[in-house]
Enzyme design. Structure first.
Site, PDB file in Angstrom:
ATOM      1  N   TRP A 185      -2.671   2.752   1.520  1.00 18.52           N
ATOM      2  CA  TRP A 185      -1.333   2.588   0.968  1.00 18.52           C
ATOM      3  C   TRP A 185      -0.436   1.683   1.808  1.00 18.52           C
ATOM      4  O   TRP A 185       0.571   1.184   1.319  1.00 18.52           O
ATOM      5  CB  TRP A 185      -0.640   3.957   0.841  1.00 18.52           C
ATOM      6  CG  TRP A 185      -0.726   4.814   2.075  1.00 18.52           C
ATOM      7  CD1 TRP A 185      -1.610   5.823   2.288  1.00 18.52           C
ATOM      8  CD2 TRP A 185       0.066   4.725   3.260  1.00 18.52           C
ATOM      9  NE1 TRP A 185      -1.418   6.381   3.539  1.00 18.52           N
ATOM     10  CE2 TRP A 185      -0.386   5.732   4.160  1.00 18.52           C
ATOM     11  CE3 TRP A 185       1.127   3.913   3.657  1.00 18.52           C
ATOM     12  CZ2 TRP A 185       0.175   5.925   5.415  1.00 18.52           C
ATOM     13  CZ3 TRP A 185       1.685   4.102   4.916  1.00 18.52           C
ATOM     14  CH2 TRP A 185       1.216   5.101   5.775  1.00 18.52           C
ATOM     15  N   ASN A 186      -0.768   1.460   3.070  1.00 17.75           N
ATOM     16  CA  ASN A 186       0.213   0.827   3.957  1.00 17.75           C
ATOM     17  C   ASN A 186       0.352  -0.681   3.749  1.00 17.75           C
ATOM     18  O   ASN A 186       1.439  -1.238   3.945  1.00 17.75           O
ATOM     19  CB  ASN A 186      -0.102   1.133   5.418  1.00 17.75           C
ATOM     20  CG  ASN A 186      -1.464   0.655   5.846  1.00 17.75           C
ATOM     21  OD1 ASN A 186      -2.427   0.694   5.078  1.00 17.75           O
ATOM     22  ND2 ASN A 186      -1.582   0.200   7.085  1.00 17.75           N
ATOM     23  N   LYS A 232     -10.738   1.673  -5.460  1.00 18.63           N
ATOM     24  CA  LYS A 232      -9.811   2.793  -5.584  1.00 18.63           C
ATOM     25  C   LYS A 232      -8.642   2.547  -4.649  1.00 18.63           C
ATOM     26  O   LYS A 232      -8.746   2.694  -3.428  1.00 18.63           O
ATOM     27  CB  LYS A 232     -10.470   4.121  -5.208  1.00 18.63           C
ATOM     28  CG  LYS A 232      -9.597   5.332  -5.584  1.00 18.63           C
ATOM     29  CD  LYS A 232      -9.898   6.550  -4.764  1.00 18.63           C
ATOM     30  CE  LYS A 232      -9.106   6.586  -3.477  1.00 18.63           C
ATOM     31  NZ  LYS A 232      -7.628   6.685  -3.671  1.00 18.63           N
ATOM     32  N   PRO A 233      -7.479   2.150  -5.192  1.00 17.40           N
ATOM     33  CA  PRO A 233      -6.293   2.048  -4.347  1.00 17.40           C
ATOM     34  C   PRO A 233      -5.667   3.425  -4.173  1.00 17.40           C
ATOM     35  O   PRO A 233      -6.008   4.369  -4.890  1.00 17.40           O
ATOM     36  CB  PRO A 233      -5.373   1.130  -5.160  1.00 17.40           C
ATOM     37  CG  PRO A 233      -5.709   1.464  -6.585  1.00 17.40           C
ATOM     38  CD  PRO A 233      -7.198   1.783  -6.592  1.00 17.40           C
ATOM     39  N   ASP A 234      -4.752   3.555  -3.236  1.00 16.59           N
ATOM     40  CA  ASP A 234      -3.967   4.776  -3.166  1.00 16.59           C
ATOM     41  C   ASP A 234      -3.094   4.864  -4.418  1.00 16.59           C
ATOM     42  O   ASP A 234      -2.535   3.865  -4.869  1.00 16.59           O
ATOM     43  CB  ASP A 234      -3.084   4.765  -1.916  1.00 16.59           C
ATOM     44  CG  ASP A 234      -2.431   6.108  -1.666  1.00 16.59           C
ATOM     45  OD1 ASP A 234      -1.392   6.381  -2.308  1.00 16.59           O
ATOM     46  OD2 ASP A 234      -2.939   6.883  -0.851  1.00 16.59           O
ATOM     47  N   SER A 290      -8.216   6.225   7.684  1.00 19.71           N
ATOM     48  CA  SER A 290      -8.260   7.017   8.904  1.00 19.71           C
ATOM     49  C   SER A 290      -9.674   7.103   9.466  1.00 19.71           C
ATOM     50  O   SER A 290     -10.668   6.980   8.738  1.00 19.71           O
ATOM     51  CB  SER A 290      -7.742   8.428   8.627  1.00 19.71           C
ATOM     52  OG  SER A 290      -8.676   9.159   7.849  1.00 19.71           O
ATOM     53  N   GLU A 330     -12.484  -0.305   8.665  1.00 20.86           N
ATOM     54  CA  GLU A 330     -11.384  -0.531   9.602  1.00 20.86           C
ATOM     55  C   GLU A 330     -10.584   0.758   9.659  1.00 20.86           C
ATOM     56  O   GLU A 330     -10.012   1.193   8.657  1.00 20.86           O
ATOM     57  CB  GLU A 330     -10.477  -1.684   9.191  1.00 20.86           C
ATOM     58  CG  GLU A 330      -9.533  -2.031  10.335  1.00 20.86           C
ATOM     59  CD  GLU A 330      -8.230  -2.658   9.905  1.00 20.86           C
ATOM     60  OE1 GLU A 330      -7.196  -1.954   9.950  1.00 20.86           O
ATOM     61  OE2 GLU A 330      -8.249  -3.831   9.509  1.00 20.86           O
ATOM     62  N   CYS A 359      -2.072  -0.418  11.135  1.00 22.39           N
ATOM     63  CA  CYS A 359      -3.192  -0.044  12.019  1.00 22.39           C
ATOM     64  C   CYS A 359      -3.158  -0.797  13.341  1.00 22.39           C
ATOM     65  O   CYS A 359      -3.621  -0.279  14.351  1.00 22.39           O
ATOM     66  CB  CYS A 359      -4.522  -0.312  11.316  1.00 22.39           C
ATOM     67  SG  CYS A 359      -4.780   0.659   9.825  1.00 22.39           S
TER      68      CYS A 359
END
Length: 523
Positions: free
Chosen positions: A163-164, A187-189, A239, A260, A294
């Site tokens: 999402w970021n 699949k996006p957030d 994560s 990542e 990140c």
């Protein structure tokens, strides 16, 4: 810190029912779900929700489309990326609104995503034909063995995007997969799906066959495994905890994966650093996208001889940052994206203060600006086992530490299981680069926080240790989406005894030949 004035335009002005219907065209989903804007917490859009069965159908549709797409000449595929580049820049205001509304970022921080996607589209649009061109290699026997290396697309890539950075980490990561002849099921957030869907619509407008990029929407624990279990290759950004699970599924299926993951990134200020530039760089490195990056800086090591002067400058700049939610340029920092993120930030800061850390700037949530805003925060006196010392905060919080010599700074910076990004500041470029080479992280920026390395798309970007495996950008960023195939054509003589040789004579002949090839400096 005063909030910037509210913008004239609202979420309702930007995200209309007509726009949502257009963006969701072709999305496979039998249920319904909703996204919300962090600026107010209110509902932003109603979206189709996919099931594992919907994911299976999306892969079926993508596989059918991928065969024809792979047969399309690579230069035609690359031309799609170059047209997409122009469309993104021409219509950037559309997606800047969406990014802001979905993530809570300032407009300038949203524009970083536009820049990153344009650079990636240009790079792979120009360089993909060379990256993917069949290569000739020296064979077992010079002249007699002709060897070619072909690169084939993997098929359908399963991609899970966070999402970021909903533009850059969705389409930006998918571009090299597309140009190398793959289809993608992504699949996006859910909360940032509109941005990814906007990119899909624009890429189709640029010439990508619509079924080559499938988007599925839903809770990660529901449809995420279905995406990973069906992809011919898996691309994941998120994560470290979730990444381990993705890697396990991919390993069981014997498919490749790039991951990542998290970071606890360090910045080192050397004794000779330009302190004004270093302080400005620390503000950008720690508080861009409200620290929800990140590769943002969370640990700041300053030489004791300049620490007081640096901290004074850093704190002064941080206290002047303006929080805001307007759909316009002007604010310096935006909102956190969710209550979960805000809770984590307040927990890290609160626990650290309770255990003796000192707040030099910020330190508070700002509900007067918006429900998920938090001030950019600088802490000093942070020690283990404080959570903010070792855990990834992923918010606008940075801890300042002092060191006595460069060896100590390098040791402290490397004292983490993560290894994603680092930053070194000093006037002596050679010395700063020598320090950079000693740091255990996939990218290191000298006199910059993160953007220089990330924006240099010909070079690989990725993490070491718990920060992941695989690389994006450059040659590595496209070749990971391909399967190399070696075709060796043996001519005249076989790789076996011939012309009446018995086994012993053949072995003697081969031994002589190998010695001769080394003497002639063949490689």
């Amino acid at each position: 810190m005063a909030p910037t004035p509210s913008g004239v335009r609202t979420a309702a002005d930007v995200v209309t029912a007509e726009l949502v219907a257009q963006l969701c065209e072709g999305v496979i989903g039998t249920g319904r779900t909703s996204s919300h804007t962090p600026f107010t917490g209110k509902k932003l859009a109603e979206l189709p929700e996919s099931t594992p069965e919907d994911v299976a159908f999306a892969f079926h549709r993508a596989r059918e489309a991928q065969r024809a797409w792979a047969a399309t000449p690579v230069r035609e595929r690359a031309a799609v990326l170059l047209r997409f580049h122009d469309l993104v820049l021409r219509r950037q205001n559309e997606v800047l609104d969406l990014i802001q509304l979905e993530t809570g970022k300032t407009r300038l921080h949203a524009h970083e995503e536009v820049q990153a996607v344009a650079v990636a589209a240009r790079h792979y649009g120009r360089r993909a034909p060379a990256y993917l061109r069949p290569k000739r290699h020296m064979g077992a026997f010079p002249v007699l063995t002709k060897v070619a290396e072909n690169l084939h697309p993997r098929g359908v890539v399963g991609q899970i995007a966070p999402w970021n950075y909903p533009l850059e980490l969705s389409v930006g990561d998918a571009l090299p997969a597309f140009v190398s002849g793959n289809a993608v099921v992504m699949k996006p957030d859910t909360e940032t799906a509109l941005t990814a869907l906007w990119a899909r619509r624009l890429l189709i407008e640029a010439g990508l066959p619509k079924n080559v990029w499938q988007v599925v929407i839903g809770e990660g624990h529901v449809i995420g495994p279905a995406v990973v279990q069906r992809g011919d290759y898996v691309s994941f950004t998120g994560s470290t905890r979730t990444g381990r699970g993705v890697a396990q599924i991919a390993a069981e299926r014997l498919v490749g994966a790039s991951l990542e993951l998290g970071g606890k990134n360090a910045m080192i200020v050397l004794p000779d650093a330009d302190l004004d530039k270093a302080a400005a760089g620390a503000v950008r490195g720690a508080f861009s996208s409200a620290g929800q990056l990140c590769i943002s800086i969370e640990r700041l090591y300053v030489h004791e001889s300049v620490a007081n002067a640096f901290v004074e400058r850093f704190v002064a700049r941080t206290k002047k940052l303006r929080l805001g939610s307007a759909l316009a340029y002007g604010a310096d920092m935006g909102s956190l994206v969710s209550q979960k993120q805000l809770d984590n930030v307040t927990r890290h800061v609160g626990e650290a203060v309770a255990e003796g850390a000192k707040v030099l700037a910020g330190g508070r949530a700002r509900p007067d600006v918006g429900p998920l805003f938090h001030e950019p925060t600088i802490l000093e006196g942070v020690e283990s086992p404080m959570a903010v010392c070792t855990e990834e905060t992923f918010g606008p919080v940075v801890s300042v530490y002092r060191y006595a010599d460069v060896d100590e700074a390098v040791e402290l910076a490397n004292a983490t299981s993560y290894g994603l990004n680092s930053s070194v500041w000093g006037r002596n470029g050679r010395q700063a680069r020598e320090v950079a080479a000693r740091l255990r992280s996939g990218t290191v920026n000298v006199n910059e926080g993160y953007a220089a390395a990330y924006g240099s798309v010909q070079a690989p970007m990725g993490g070491m240790g718990d920060s992941g495996i695989g690389r994006r950008h450059g040659r590595e960023g496209i070749l990971k989406f391909t399967e190399p195939q070696t075709v060796a054509h043996q001519r005249v003589l076989p790789m076996a005894p011939s012309f009446g040789m018995d086994d012993a004579k053949y072995a003697k002949f081969m031994s002589f030949s190998l010695k001769a090839l080394k003497a002639l400096r063949f490689r």
